[in-house]
Design an enzyme around this catalytic site. Structure first.
Site, PDB file in Angstrom:
ATOM      1  N   LYS A  70     -70.835 -70.007 -25.726  1.00  0.00           N
ATOM      2  CA  LYS A  70     -70.230 -69.846 -27.044  1.00  0.00           C
ATOM      3  C   LYS A  70     -71.255 -69.182 -27.955  1.00  0.00           C
ATOM      4  O   LYS A  70     -72.417 -69.614 -28.002  1.00  0.00           O
ATOM      5  CB  LYS A  70     -69.811 -71.196 -27.631  1.00  0.00           C
ATOM      6  CG  LYS A  70     -68.749 -71.942 -26.844  1.00  0.00           C
ATOM      7  CD  LYS A  70     -68.471 -73.312 -27.473  1.00  0.00           C
ATOM      8  CE  LYS A  70     -67.427 -74.085 -26.682  1.00  0.00           C
ATOM      9  NZ  LYS A  70     -67.239 -75.463 -27.215  1.00  0.00           N
ATOM     10  N   ASP A  83     -58.802 -69.655 -27.751  1.00  0.00           N
ATOM     11  CA  ASP A  83     -57.593 -69.879 -28.542  1.00  0.00           C
ATOM     12  C   ASP A  83     -57.863 -70.407 -29.948  1.00  0.00           C
ATOM     13  O   ASP A  83     -56.930 -70.810 -30.647  1.00  0.00           O
ATOM     14  CB  ASP A  83     -56.640 -70.825 -27.802  1.00  0.00           C
ATOM     15  CG  ASP A  83     -57.170 -72.257 -27.703  1.00  0.00           C
ATOM     16  OD1 ASP A  83     -58.397 -72.446 -27.807  1.00  0.00           O
ATOM     17  OD2 ASP A  83     -56.367 -73.191 -27.519  1.00  0.00           O
ATOM     18  N   ASP A 117     -71.233 -77.652 -21.348  1.00  0.00           N
ATOM     19  CA  ASP A 117     -70.963 -77.118 -22.689  1.00  0.00           C
ATOM     20  C   ASP A 117     -72.071 -77.553 -23.635  1.00  0.00           C
ATOM     21  O   ASP A 117     -73.001 -76.802 -23.915  1.00  0.00           O
ATOM     22  CB  ASP A 117     -69.597 -77.564 -23.186  1.00  0.00           C
ATOM     23  CG  ASP A 117     -69.242 -76.981 -24.561  1.00  0.00           C
ATOM     24  OD1 ASP A 117     -70.036 -76.183 -25.109  1.00  0.00           O
ATOM     25  OD2 ASP A 117     -68.182 -77.309 -25.105  1.00  0.00           O
ATOM     26  N   LYS A 166     -57.901 -81.854 -23.640  1.00  0.00           N
ATOM     27  CA  LYS A 166     -58.941 -82.641 -24.283  1.00  0.00           C
ATOM     28  C   LYS A 166     -58.761 -84.105 -23.903  1.00  0.00           C
ATOM     29  O   LYS A 166     -57.643 -84.626 -23.859  1.00  0.00           O
ATOM     30  CB  LYS A 166     -58.871 -82.486 -25.801  1.00  0.00           C
ATOM     31  CG  LYS A 166     -59.304 -81.104 -26.299  1.00  0.00           C
ATOM     32  CD  LYS A 166     -60.788 -80.893 -26.136  1.00  0.00           C
ATOM     33  CE  LYS A 166     -61.258 -79.625 -26.807  1.00  0.00           C
ATOM     34  NZ  LYS A 166     -62.724 -79.436 -26.680  1.00  0.00           N
TER      35      LYS A 166
END
Length: 328
Positions: free
Chosen positions: A247, A299, A225, A151
């Site tokens: 997602k 994760d 994203d 990140k």
């Protein structure tokens, strides 16, 4: 007649999760249960403030479909009744879970996919000092993790990445800026990442400003994203991105996610499969997409102090889903 329940849950994290938008210490999710003839399907979603969502707004959206769900609403009808987002995701996944139990099949069988015995998933390193991030990367590597997601915000880019790469010279690294970078100097920054053998860069620019990605030759793949939610997003991504991050909370469930994966690949995009902070319930619903993903970033549950039961088995950057599919 079905019975339908929806409710929020808060799951404490074992350590703060820090990205460019801030820090979190809990995963806040919304759960939907749909029961019919003694069979219960369960779905989970994570409301995301970046997309204007809260637990309250998502629960309100779900409540708006209560009558239709009680009367037998199908997944196909759901796609038209609610927009893509967390509320539709929770319902859609609950309907998939209900269907696989009613038909006596696993979710993988319903989707006609065969899972691998092991799925390599990224381990996320949240924002910290260069030394602290390098130490985290080294510790994960020493415990067996081979794919690390870094990140980033807009500060200390080279210092952090050089320190991390020095600590784990053989790890596969992907970088996620969460829309925190700017068009000015972006090409040079991408070259820095390529020189450090970064495998992929995720969403460097704000979604409303990503046209600048079409202005230079990318020295490494760039993944959409926040810029990619459903199939309708794809037309705007051509020439800007090489990969899309799917997602379920963005697509509004597995139904649209499967369609998006097919359409994206037909148009030449590679697939990344991602998640929000969540429990194993949410990851289990996304497993059919792992067979199509170049990178899996699943994760979310590993950040929880305690996971839902039954939980998926994560071991040092590897998800072993067969126990989960057997339970299905």
């Amino acid at each position: 007649m079905r019975t339908v329940k929806s409710y929020p849950e808060a799951w404490p994290l074992h350590s703060p999760f820090v990205i460019s938008r801030g820090s979190r210490t809990e995963a806040h999710v919304v759960v939907v249960e749909i029961e019919q003839d003694g069979v219960k399907g369960v779905g989970e979603a994570t409301p995301y403030a970046r997309y204007g969502e809260s637990e309250e707004s998502v629960l309100k959206q779900i409540a708006s479909q209560l009558s239709a769900l009680q009367s037998g609403m199908t997944r196909e009808a759901l796609q038209q009744a609610l927009p893509a987002g967390a509320a539709r995701n929770a319902i859609d996944c609950a309907l998939w879970d209900l269907a696989r139990q009613q038909q006596g099949k696993s979710l993988m069988q319903l989707c006609s996919v065969q899972l691998a015995d092991e799925i390599v998933t990224a381990h996320t390193i949240s924002i910290d000092t260069p030394d602290a991030m390098a130490s985290s990367a080294q510790a994960l590597w020493q415990h067996g993790a081979r794919l690390l997601k870094i990140k980033m915000d807009d500060h200390l880019i080279s210092e952090r990445l050089v320190a991390i790469r020095s600590a784990v010279p053989d790890a596969t690294l992907i970088v996620d800026a969460n829309e925190s970078w700017h068009a000015e100097g972006l090409a040079a920054r991408c070259q820095l990442l390529a020189d450090l053998n970064i495998a992929m860069l995720e969403q460097p620019l704000p979604a409303a400003e990503d046209s600048a990605l079409g202005n230079f030759v990318h020295p490494l793949p760039i993944c959409a994203d926040e810029s990619c939610h459903t199939r309708e997003s794809l037309a705007q991504l051509k020439g800007r991105y090489e990969m899309v991050n799917i997602k379920l909370d963005k697509t509004g469930g597995l139904t649209e996610a499967l369609a998006l994966a097919e359409a994206a690949q037909q148009q030449g995009f590679a697939i990344m499969l991602g998640c929000m902070l969540c429990t194993s319930r949410a990851i289990r619903a996304a497993l059919p997409l792992t067979t199509q993903a170049t990178f899996a970033d699943l994760d979310g549950p590993t950040w929880l102090a305690a996971d839902v039961e039954p939980s998926l088995h994560f071991s040092h950057g590897v998800l072993k889903p067969l126990a989960a599919s057997a339970a299905d």
